[in-house]
Design a protein around this motif. Structure first.
Motif, mmCIF file in Angstrom:
data_model
loop_
_atom_site.group_PDB
_atom_site.id
_atom_site.type_symbol
_atom_site.label_atom_id
_atom_site.label_comp_id
_atom_site.label_asym_id
_atom_site.label_seq_id
_atom_site.Cartn_x
_atom_site.Cartn_y
_atom_site.Cartn_z
ATOM 1 N N LEU A 159 0.936 -1.220 0.113
ATOM 2 C CA LEU A 159 0.040 -0.078 0.012
ATOM 3 C C LEU A 159 0.889 1.304 -0.059
ATOM 4 N N GLN A 160 0.739 2.026 -1.057
ATOM 5 C CA GLN A 160 1.232 3.365 -0.995
ATOM 6 C C GLN A 160 0.316 4.557 -0.562
ATOM 7 N N LYS A 161 -0.968 4.545 -0.924
ATOM 8 C CA LYS A 161 -1.571 5.670 -0.353
ATOM 9 C C LYS A 161 -2.689 5.518 0.253
ATOM 10 N N LEU A 162 -2.964 6.237 1.391
ATOM 11 C CA LEU A 162 -4.211 5.984 2.159
ATOM 12 C C LEU A 162 -4.780 7.242 2.429
ATOM 13 N N LYS A 163 -6.162 7.496 2.240
ATOM 14 C CA LYS A 163 -6.951 8.437 2.430
ATOM 15 C C LYS A 163 -8.029 8.184 3.132
ATOM 16 N N LEU A 164 -8.189 8.832 4.414
ATOM 17 C CA LEU A 164 -9.127 8.639 5.351
ATOM 18 C C LEU A 164 -9.932 10.041 5.685
ATOM 19 N N HIS A 165 -11.160 9.881 4.937
ATOM 20 C CA HIS A 165 -12.019 11.374 5.227
ATOM 21 C C HIS A 165 -13.290 11.003 5.940
ATOM 22 N N ASN A 166 -13.486 11.626 7.146
ATOM 23 C CA ASN A 166 -14.361 11.729 7.888
ATOM 24 C C ASN A 166 -14.548 10.413 8.424
ATOM 25 N N CYS A 167 -13.622 9.617 9.036
ATOM 26 C CA CYS A 167 -13.589 8.260 9.394
ATOM 27 C C CYS A 167 -13.038 8.409 10.753
ATOM 28 N N GLY A 168 -13.961 8.250 11.812
ATOM 29 C CA GLY A 168 -13.454 8.125 13.267
ATOM 30 C C GLY A 168 -12.850 6.877 13.756
ATOM 31 N N GLY A 169 -12.463 6.934 14.919
ATOM 32 C CA GLY A 169 -12.167 5.693 15.700
ATOM 33 C C GLY A 169 -10.770 5.016 15.410
ATOM 34 N N VAL A 170 -10.100 5.756 14.598
ATOM 35 C CA VAL A 170 -8.426 5.227 14.367
ATOM 36 C C VAL A 170 -7.753 6.069 15.178
ATOM 37 N N ASN A 171 -6.901 5.127 16.195
ATOM 38 C CA ASN A 171 -6.076 5.726 17.106
ATOM 39 C C ASN A 171 -4.501 5.474 16.679
ATOM 40 N N ARG A 172 -4.382 4.570 15.500
ATOM 41 C CA ARG A 172 -2.955 4.215 15.174
ATOM 42 C C ARG A 172 -3.003 3.956 13.943
ATOM 43 N N ILE A 173 -1.996 4.543 13.152
ATOM 44 C CA ILE A 173 -1.747 4.085 11.526
ATOM 45 C C ILE A 173 -0.264 3.900 11.476
ATOM 46 N N SER A 174 -0.064 2.693 11.241
ATOM 47 C CA SER A 174 1.178 2.224 11.282
ATOM 48 C C SER A 174 1.579 1.209 9.826
ATOM 49 N N SER A 175 2.470 1.713 9.115
ATOM 50 C CA SER A 175 2.807 0.961 7.818
ATOM 51 C C SER A 175 4.263 1.128 7.433
ATOM 52 N N MET A 176 4.696 0.130 6.848
ATOM 53 C CA MET A 176 5.990 0.184 6.315
ATOM 54 C C MET A 176 6.234 0.663 4.955
ATOM 55 N N SER A 177 5.056 0.494 4.185
ATOM 56 C CA SER A 177 5.029 0.733 2.674
ATOM 57 C C SER A 177 4.481 2.071 2.382
ATOM 58 N N LEU A 178 3.793 2.651 3.299
ATOM 59 C CA LEU A 178 2.777 3.977 3.177
ATOM 60 C C LEU A 178 3.725 5.202 2.593
ATOM 61 N N GLU A 179 3.564 5.916 1.562
ATOM 62 C CA GLU A 179 4.164 6.768 1.032
ATOM 63 C C GLU A 179 3.369 8.219 1.247
ATOM 64 N N VAL A 180 2.074 8.134 1.016
ATOM 65 C CA VAL A 180 1.199 9.021 1.016
ATOM 66 C C VAL A 180 -0.003 9.038 2.048
ATOM 67 N N LEU A 181 -0.101 9.856 2.954
ATOM 68 C CA LEU A 181 -1.167 9.650 3.910
ATOM 69 C C LEU A 181 -2.092 10.982 4.034
ATOM 70 N N VAL A 182 -3.420 10.801 3.804
ATOM 71 C CA VAL A 182 -4.321 12.102 3.761
ATOM 72 C C VAL A 182 -5.355 11.812 4.891
ATOM 73 N N VAL A 183 -5.395 12.544 6.077
ATOM 74 C CA VAL A 183 -6.609 12.375 6.902
ATOM 75 C C VAL A 183 -7.496 13.899 6.876
ATOM 76 N N ASP A 184 -8.463 13.793 6.379
ATOM 77 C CA ASP A 184 -9.151 14.867 6.045
ATOM 78 C C ASP A 184 -10.559 14.776 7.063
ATOM 79 N N ALA A 185 -10.668 15.701 7.975
ATOM 80 C CA ALA A 185 -11.600 15.689 8.883
ATOM 81 C C ALA A 185 -12.039 14.421 9.625
#
Length: 563
Positions: A266-292
């Motif tokens: 996984l290279q890109k992760l986008k979370l838009h209006n998603c609650g309940g996430v207290n930890r984001i951990s990834s060795m492959s992730l290059e782009v992370l977008v958390v919007d609202a």
């Protein structure tokens, strides 16, 4: 995701392929996902045209040829003589790519063109079922999707899209459709569902829960979800997944950990209006977008820990209700966006000390990034620091982007950031109107300070000169001559133009991206009078909108803004 463009089919089958080609030529440019296919079609057609053009030229230059015509038209059409049906010469695979430009019901109508076209649509690589499909009622729409899939005979689906309102009675249908897509080795799956209000997306009906069989898939490389429940009961296996976008959906920390651990590429992760996430951990992730993030039932403030050592780009934007972030491992970051707004209830009181500590920790972890974007809310937190004499951590950033309209309370925060940016080469100001930041603070806090932005800028001149030795490029975007040009924007630009020593370029873009004006500077070698004239021209353009909209009759007021 954009809907395909519409196409009206011909009623007759004989000779109608040319009519279809003419209609396709009129289709507007769509998106990058079909650009390659469309370019392939154009290249094929151009090649056919060149072949026919060379053929006719050889005939015209050979009078002994029995096919030598007595007269030739003065100009040949770009696609050859009118009686040539070039589209029929295209292979089926290219024709099916062309059909993907159309709404699926119009693609089906092309089966009436001729015997060859009868089954072309049944092997299209893209199947898109949107709210504009045939039937307005859900039951008829479900029947239309079922009938379409029953006639599909293609071995593979590249792109499968469902975009309409979800009702509980359709739950079984959705499972069947998703199973159909996965059994055809779908590469991009988009489930964009509607079912409720913006911040209570499941108020009208029970949401759609992703079927458990979907969590084990080897062909998916892009998955886009909206208003779905993501709740795997065991390990996830998505070895090919590279892009994941989850919007207005139910998540929790365990679910996202299952997803990330089962998506090693996984290279890109986008979370838009998603609650309940207290930890984001990834060795492959290059782009992370958390919007609202909006969690109205939470009574305590929550922290999301981000641990992604190979992350290159991070964006934290939108309204964050009782949610803050802590970077654990992000040493590879080169680009960061901090344009979020931390919201509070009216009964809550803004905790300046706590938020200052959290925000400072973010800036310290981002001091190595080359490009930093900061929004109005964060600027006003920095303004509080500046007024209290608290400096930002020194950084190595070369580019600073300000998402703000430049109001009075932004000025100290901007100065605070510039103080900590000794290597800054480019400053971008995106003039985004924002009226939702100041009220997020406790108003009594603002009332306790007597602050004058004009005096503040004047008082910082002598401190500031040493921090603008490397600034070469200033760019303003979103400028509107008729309505923009606030007094503080003009005064801040005057401040910059008067203190930068190696300025090379200033550019102003209108709203929509159109270039309004650009100025080149050549530093010490430029004629001083010419350089001063250019700088004053910039200030006149920026101040004219403010002065005209403020109905200031005395144009001598301009002098206050000039150098």
């Amino acid at each position: 995701m954009e809907d395909p463009k519409s196409l009206v089919s011909s009623e007759k089958s004989t000779g109608s392929s040319s009519s279809v080609l003419g209609t396709i030529q009129g289709l507007p440019y769509r998106t990058t996902q079909i650009t390659d296919s469309f370019n392939s079609v154009l290249a094929m057609i151009q090649g056919l045209h060149n072949h026919h053009h060379d053929h006719h030229r050889s005939i015209r230059t050979n009078p002994s040829s029995p096919q030598f015509p007595s007269k030739q038209p003065k100009y040949w059409p770009i696609f050859g003589p009118p009686d040539e049906d070039l589209i029929s010469s295209l292979p089926d695979s290219l024709l099916q790519e062309i059909l993907c430009f159309l709404p699926i019901e119009d693609a089906i109508k092309t089966s009436f063109l001729s015997r060859r076209w009868r089954s072309l649509w049944t092997q299209m690589p893209t199947l898109s079922f949107t709210r504009e499909c045939y039937a307005s009622k859900h039951a008829k729409r479900a029947a239309f999707v079922n009938e379409t899939l029953a006639r599909f005979i293609g071995p593979k689906i590249k792109n499968f899209l469902i975009n309409f309102k979800f009702d509980e009675f359709m739950d079984a249908f959705f499972d069947e459709w998703v199973l159909f897509a996965t059994s055809h080795h779908v590469e991009k799956l988009s489930l964009l569902l509607d079912g409720g209000f913006l911040y209570a997306p499941f108020a009208e009906c029970k949401p759609y829960s992703l079927p458990q069989f979907l969590y084990v898939n080897f062909s998916l490389n892009e998955l886009i979800l909206r208003q779905c429940v993501v709740l795997p009961t065991s390990q996830v296996s998505w070895p090919s997944l590279k892009v994941l976008s989850i919007n207005y959906s139910r998540l929790d920390t365990e679910a996202i950990e299952y997803v990330l651990s089962g998506s090693p590429n996984l290279q890109k992760l986008k979370l838009h209006n998603c609650g309940g996430v207290n930890r984001i951990s990834s060795m492959s992730l290059e782009v992370l977008v958390v919007d609202a993030i909006y969690e109205p039932h939470e009574k305590n403030e929550l922290v999301t820990q981000i641990s992604c050592p190979n992350l290159l780009s991070l964006s934290l934007s939108g309204y964050m209700y009782r949610r803050t972030f802590r970077l654990m491992h992000a040493s590879s970051l080169t680009k960061a966006n901090l344009s979020f707004v931390m919201t509070i209830d009216k009964k809550d009181k803004y905790d300046c000390t706590k938020h200052r500590s959290i925000f400072r920790d973010l800036l310290e972890k981002l001091c190595h990034v080359e490009e930093l974007t900061v929004g109005t809310w964060c600027l006003q937190v920095l303004s509080i620091w500046e007024i209290k004499g608290i400096s930002s951590p020194l950084s190595k950033r070369h580019c600073l982007v300000l998402e703000t309209e430049i109001c009075e309370w932004d000025i100290p925060g901007i100065v605070n950031l510039l103080h900590s940016s000794p290597y800054l080469k480019k400053l971008v100001i995106n003039l985004n109107y924002c009226d939702n930041s100041k009220f997020e603070f406790d108003q009594t806090f603002f009332d306790s300070y007597e602050f004058d932005g004009v005096e503040f800028l004047a008082s910082t001149n002598w401190i500031f000169k040493c921090f603008l030795q490397s600034l070469e490029n200033i760019e303003l975007t979103g400028f509107q001559l008729s309505s923009w040009g606030s007094e503080f924007l003009v005064r801040f630009m005057r401040f910059l133009l008067n203190n930068t020593k190696v300025l090379k370029k200033v550019t102003i873009y209108e709203q929509g991206g159109t270039l309004l004006e650009s100025w080149q500077f050549s530093g010490p070698n430029m004629n001083p009078e010419l350089e001063s004239a250019k700088r004053n021209q910039i200030l006149l353009i920026l101040s004219s909108g403010f002065l005209l909209n403020a109905n200031i009759p005395d144009l001598n007021y301009f002098k206050d803004f000039l150098l």
